[in-house]
Scaffold this active site. Structure first.
Site, PDB file in Angstrom:
ATOM      1  CD  GLU A  35      -3.746  -5.814   4.038  1.00  0.00           C
ATOM      2  OE1 GLU A  35      -4.692  -4.891   4.334  1.00  0.00           O
ATOM      3  OE2 GLU A  35      -2.601  -5.605   4.104  1.00  0.00           O
ATOM      4  CD  GLU A  63      -2.993  -0.848   2.246  1.00  0.00           C
ATOM      5  OE1 GLU A  63      -3.064   0.099   2.843  1.00  0.00           O
ATOM      6  OE2 GLU A  63      -3.958  -1.521   2.129  1.00  0.00           O
TER       7      GLU A  63
END
Ligand code: BGC
Length: 434
Positions: free
Chosen positions: A340, A169
Site C-alpha cells: 500500500e 497492519e
C-alpha cells in the site's frame, strides 16, 4: 519492449492497486453475510458523518465493471481482502456457499483479464461472533480461528490464487492496545501462514502486509544512514522484527518493561516461520540524524508548513526508498512488495466529470522514482500496489477522505478514472517513471 536498464522497472514487476473487503464491497447483509466488528462499530457514533460500509462502493454487485477498469489501466495485479464473515458467518464452523461463490467469481474475472489476485486473509473485519465469544484479539483462540480460516480459504481458492497475505497492519489494528494483544495478533499471522501452507493446492507465495515506521537519514552520509538504521530497529521492534527473527529483540525489552506478553517458545517459532515476501504499507515517514545519546539517533520534527496530505500526514517520499533498504539490511534478500502507498486528497470533479488530481500524480511520481532507485541499487523490490483502486470507506474518516485512482460517485455509484489513474496506467505501459 521494456528493458531492465536502470531507469526502467523490470518486465516482471508487479503493478497493482489495493483494496479491502469492508471498505468497498457493501452488501453487508446480503447472501448470508454476518456482521463483522466494523459493522457494529458503524452503528455507534464516532465515524465521520455517521458513515458505514453498508453499501460502500457496491463492489459486491459491480466487481465486473471494476475489474474491467483495472484491465483498462494495464494493472497486472490486484490486492483485495476476504470478508471472513461472508465466507464463514460465525467466524468458525459452517461455510456460506454464496459468500464462497462471490470470491470464486471475482478471482475468475481477474484471471480472465490477466490480473493476478493477491488475497489478504485478514483486513480488520473480525466476525462479530468471534468478538462476542472470545473477546476478539484478547484471546489466543482468535489467532487459531484465523489459522483455520486461512486453511479453509487456501483449500477453496489456492488452485487459482498463488499470492497470499496473512494479516494487514497489526501495527494499526492493535494501536494503543496492550502488548499481549499485539502478541496475539502476531500469533494470528503465524497461524494464518501455517493454515495457508497446510491448505495450499500449489506452492504459495505467502507473506504479511505491515505498516512500518520508516526513518530516512536527513541526508545520505554514513553516520546519518547508520542512525536511521538503528531507529528502524527500535521503532519496528514490536511487530516486524519478531516475524523475521522469531524472538523479541533487545530493542524490544529496552523499550518495554511492564505488562510484557505471555508466550511460549512454540508460539515464537510459529510467528517466526519463514515468509516468502515482506509486504510494506507506507504513507509517510520520519527524518533522523545521528546523535550523541544512548540510542545514537534523534528524530527531527517536521517544521510547520511542511507539505502534508488532506489528513495532515507528512509527505515523505524518501522513506519508501529507506524502507526497502532497511528491509534488505536487516532482513536480507526477502522479496519486498509495497502493498500500500497513496494519499487522500481534496479531489474536485470538473464540470465534465474529470478529476485533475495533480497532487496525487506528484505524490505517485516521487514515490515511484524512489522505488525505481531502490531497484536500480539492486534491492529486492518486486512490486508496488497503490492504495487505493477507488475511493472507498476510509474507516473513521468515512467517505470524506478519498484515496482512489478512480473516483467513486457515492450517489450514482459511477466510477471515473482520475488523471492520476491515467498517469499510473501510462507508467505501467512504459515500465518507467514518467
Ligand atoms: C489500511 C487501509 C487504509 C489506508 C489509508 C492502511 O492503514 O490498510 O485500510 O484505508 O491505510 O488510511
Amino acid at each position: 519492449m521494456i528493458s531492465s536498464t536502470p531507469t526502467h522497472f523490470p518486465a516482471d514487476f508487479v503493478w497493482g492497486t489495493a483494496t479491502a473487503a469492508y471498505q468497498i464491497e457493501g452488501a453487508a447483509a446480503e447472501d448470508g453475510r454476518a456482521p463483522s466488528i466494523w459493522d457494529t462499530k458503524c452503528l455507534r457514533p464516532g465515524i465521520k458523518n455517521n458513515d458505514s460500509g453498508e453499501r460502500a462502493c457496491d463492489h459486491y454487485h459491480r466487481y465486473k465493471e471494476d475489474v474491467a477498469i483495472m484491465h483498462s489501466l494495464h494493472l497486472n495485479a490486484y490486492r483485495f481482502s476476504l470478508s471472513w464473515s461472508r465466507i464463514i458467518p460465525d467466524g468458525e464452523g459452517a461455510l456460506n456457499p454464496k459468500g464462497v461463490d462471490f470470491y470464486n467469481r471475482l478471482i475468475d474475472e481477474l484471471l480472465a483479464s490477466n490480473i493476478t489476485p493477491w488475497v489478504t486473509c485478514y483486513h480488520w473485519d473480525l466476525p462479530q461472533a468471534l468478538e462476542d465469544k472470545y473477546g476478539g484479539w484478547k484471546s489466543k483462540e482468535v489467532a487459531k480461528r484465523l489459522g483455520d480460516f486461512a486453511h479453509r480459504v487456501a483449500e477453496l481458492y489456492s488452485d487459482r490464487v498463488k499470492n497470499w497475505i496473512t494479516t494487514n497492519e497489526i501495527h494499526v489494528f492493535t494501536m494503543g492496545q496492550p502488548l499481549q494483544i499485539v502478541h496475539n495478533a502476531l500469533l494470528g499471522h503465524g497461524h494464518a501462514l501455517a493454515g495457508l501452507r497446510a491448505g495450499a493446492k500449489q506452492p504459495l507465495n505467502a507473506g504479511f502486509a505491515e505498516a512500518l515506521w520508516s526513518e530516512h537519514p536527513v541526508y545520505d552520509t554514513p553516520e546519518h544512514i547508520a542512525a536511521a538504521s538503528r531507529a528502524f530497529k527500535y521503532s519496528n521492534a514490536r511487530i516486524t522484527f519478531p516475524i523475521f527473527e522469531g524472538k523479541y529483540s533487545d530493542e524490544y525489552f529496552e523499550q518495554y518493561h511492564e505488562n510484557l506478553p505471555e508466550y511460549t517458545d512454540d508460539e515464537m517459532k510459529l510467528i517466526g516461520a519463514p515468509v516468502d515476501f515482506a509486504g510494506y504499507n507506507i504513507y509517510s515517514g520520519s527524518v533522523v540524524r545521528a546523535a550523541n545519546n544512548a540510542r545514537g539517533y534523534e528524530i527531527i520534527d517536521f517544521p510547520a508548513g511542511y507539505p502534508k496530505n488532506q489528513l495532515g500526514w507528512n509527505i515523505a517520499p524518501r522513506s519508501i526508498y529507506s524502507l526497502i533498504k532497511h528491509s534488505h539490511d536487516h532482513f536480507g534478500d526477502v522479496p519486498v512488495y509495497i502493498t500500500e502507498n497513496g494519499m487522500p486528497a481534496n479531489d474536485k470533479e470538473q464540470r465534465n466529470g474529470e478529476v485533475l488530481d495533480i497532487d496525487r500524480i506528484e505524490f505517485l511520481r516521487e514515490h515511484l522514482a524512489h522505488v525505481q532507485r531502490a531497484y536500480a541499487d539492486g534491492l529486492p523490490i518486486k512490486g508496488y500496489f497503490h492504495w487505493s483502486f477507488m475511493d472507498n470507506f476510509e474507516w473513521m474518516e468515512g467517505y470524506s477522505a478519498r484515496f482512489g485512482l478512480v473516483r467513486t460517485n457515492y450517489r450514482t455509484m459511477a466510477r471515473t478514472v482520475k488523471l492520476s489513474g491515467k498517469y499510473y496506467a501510462e507508467v505501467i505501459k512504459a515500465g518507467r517513471v514518467l
